[in-house]
Design an enzyme around this catalytic site. Structure first.
Site, short mmCIF file in Angstrom:
data_model
loop_
_atom_site.label_atom_id
_atom_site.label_comp_id
_atom_site.label_asym_id
_atom_site.label_seq_id
_atom_site.Cartn_x
_atom_site.Cartn_y
_atom_site.Cartn_z
N SER A 102 0.82 -1.21 0.00
CA SER A 102 0.00 0.00 0.00
C SER A 102 0.85 1.26 0.00
O SER A 102 1.82 1.39 0.75
CB SER A 102 -0.93 0.02 1.22
OG SER A 102 -1.65 1.25 1.26
N SER B 12 -0.66 4.20 0.59
CA SER B 12 -1.42 5.17 1.38
C SER B 12 -0.61 5.80 2.51
O SER B 12 -0.73 7.00 2.76
CB SER B 12 -2.68 4.51 1.95
OG SER B 12 -3.58 4.20 0.91
N THR C 74 -8.80 -1.51 1.64
CA THR C 74 -8.42 -2.01 0.32
C THR C 74 -8.80 -3.49 0.23
O THR C 74 -9.45 -4.04 1.13
CB THR C 74 -6.92 -1.76 0.05
OG1 THR C 74 -6.63 -2.08 -1.30
CG2 THR C 74 -6.03 -2.56 0.98
N LYS D 73 -13.43 -4.38 0.71
CA LYS D 73 -14.27 -3.23 0.36
C LYS D 73 -15.76 -3.53 0.37
O LYS D 73 -16.57 -2.63 0.63
CB LYS D 73 -13.87 -2.68 -1.02
CG LYS D 73 -12.54 -1.95 -1.02
CD LYS D 73 -12.30 -1.27 -2.35
CE LYS D 73 -11.01 -0.46 -2.33
NZ LYS D 73 -10.83 0.32 -3.57
N ASP E 42 -13.42 6.60 -3.91
CA ASP E 42 -12.83 6.18 -5.19
C ASP E 42 -13.47 6.93 -6.36
O ASP E 42 -12.79 7.24 -7.35
CB ASP E 42 -12.99 4.68 -5.40
CG ASP E 42 -12.01 3.86 -4.57
OD1 ASP E 42 -10.91 4.38 -4.28
OD2 ASP E 42 -12.33 2.71 -4.23
N GLY F 280 -12.45 -3.74 -18.09
CA GLY F 280 -12.39 -4.42 -16.80
C GLY F 280 -13.72 -4.35 -16.08
O GLY F 280 -14.44 -3.36 -16.18
N GLY G 176 -14.04 -5.61 -12.62
CA GLY G 176 -13.81 -5.92 -11.22
C GLY G 176 -14.29 -4.81 -10.29
O GLY G 176 -15.08 -3.93 -10.66
N GLY G 177 -13.77 -4.83 -9.07
CA GLY G 177 -14.20 -3.87 -8.06
C GLY G 177 -13.95 -2.43 -8.43
O GLY G 177 -14.78 -1.55 -8.18
N GLY H 28 -2.12 6.26 -12.87
CA GLY H 28 -2.80 5.78 -11.68
C GLY H 28 -2.56 6.58 -10.42
O GLY H 28 -3.36 6.54 -9.49
#
Length: 284
Positions: A15, A17, A63, A67, A104, A129, A131-132, A250
């Site tokens: 991470s 963060s 994360t 989530k 997000d 994509g 996904g989440g 990103g």
């Protein structure tokens, strides 16, 4: 006793963060810490129970893989988190309640703010994509009036995601490998349009195969946006730049979502004048 916030997940060592929040805490001179804590899926409920009783704990970022699993364990969900179906920020209120938020969406849209402030007669996004991460991206783009083409290996999953998140939208699905082949499609005049191509998948991440995307599928003037952060210079973005497209990496979304979360935790906006310093530290 020093107040603290943390990021939880499994694994968590990767991470970034703590780098972001740590710099902002340092620059603002806050008496607080930001930590990274590995929490296994089986221990998530016990983790929250313990933190509820910790007077120094202000909340956490969340994360993978928590989530969605964390949602029923919280006292309240903000409307956007309910709509997205995912929580990436938990804030403890003064009365001890745990509120689930989703930053997000704000983080993804932040680097597009100037473009979205303009008037367009048509907005289209090709999102790669299902996904989440795609949940927050689709939600944000639909809210900003985009017609979405959602591409995935499983088109049924892509269609179900669109129907769940924006059932009234005029969206489309496509197999992911459709975009790997060259096309001779003749795009119409794109003046007054806003076109995005977004990699919302882990393809291109270190240890993953590259995303196969042929840039003949992108209308002139498109913006290429990759949410992958390791590496930040993905083949997807490098190929986009070589083809003459504007790019967003990103780190932009990563910093944007962190900024929204930071304000929820500490009640003050982070010092964004240090964004260039953050990019250097994140890339180190």
């Amino acid at each position: 006793m020093t107040d603290y916030v943390e990021v939880i997940g499994d694994p968590i060592a990767q991470s970034k963060s703590p780098v972001i929040h740590g710099l902002w805490i340092e620059k603002l001179g806050l008496a607080a810490e930001y930590r990274a804590t590995r929490v296994e899926a089986a221990g998530l409920e016990d983790y929250l129970a313990a933190r509820r009783e910790d007077a120094a704990w202000r909340g956490c970022n969340v994360t993978m893989p928590h989530k969605q699993a964390i949602m029923p364990l919280l006292d309240r969900l903000e409307p956007l988190a309910k709509r997205v179906g995912a929580v990436n920020t938990v804030v403890k209120t003064p009365d001890g309640r745990l509120v689930g938020r989703n930053t997000d969406v704000a983080g993804f849209l932040e680097p597009l703010a100037q473009r979205l402030g303009e008037q367009h007669y048509f907005r289209m996004a090709r999102v790669l994509g299902t996904g989440g991460a795609a949940r927050a991206i689709v939600t944000g783009l639909a809210r900003e009036g985009f017609r979405i083409v959602l591409a995935g290996r499983n088109t049924d999953k892509a269609r179900a995601l669109l129907e769940e998140l924006d059932p009234d939208g005029e969206h489309h699905v496509a197999p992911l490998d459709h975009f790997a082949q060259t096309t001779d499609f003749a795009f119409d005049d794109r003046e007054g349009c806003c076109d995005l191509v977004v990699n919302a998948s882990p393809l291109g991440m270190r240890g993953q195969p590259a995303l196969a995307f042929d840039w003949s599928h992108a209308p002139p003037g498109s913006i290429a946006y990759d949410i992958v952060t390791d590496p930040v210079a993905t083949p997807f973005l490098e190929n986009a730049r070589a083809a003459g497209f504007q790019t967003i990496d990103g780190f932009a979304m990563l910093i944007g979502q962190a900024a929204a979360a930071f304000e929820h935790f500490f009640g003050v906006a982070p010092p964004r004048e240090y964004d260039s310093t953050l990019h250097e530290r994140l890339a180190a």
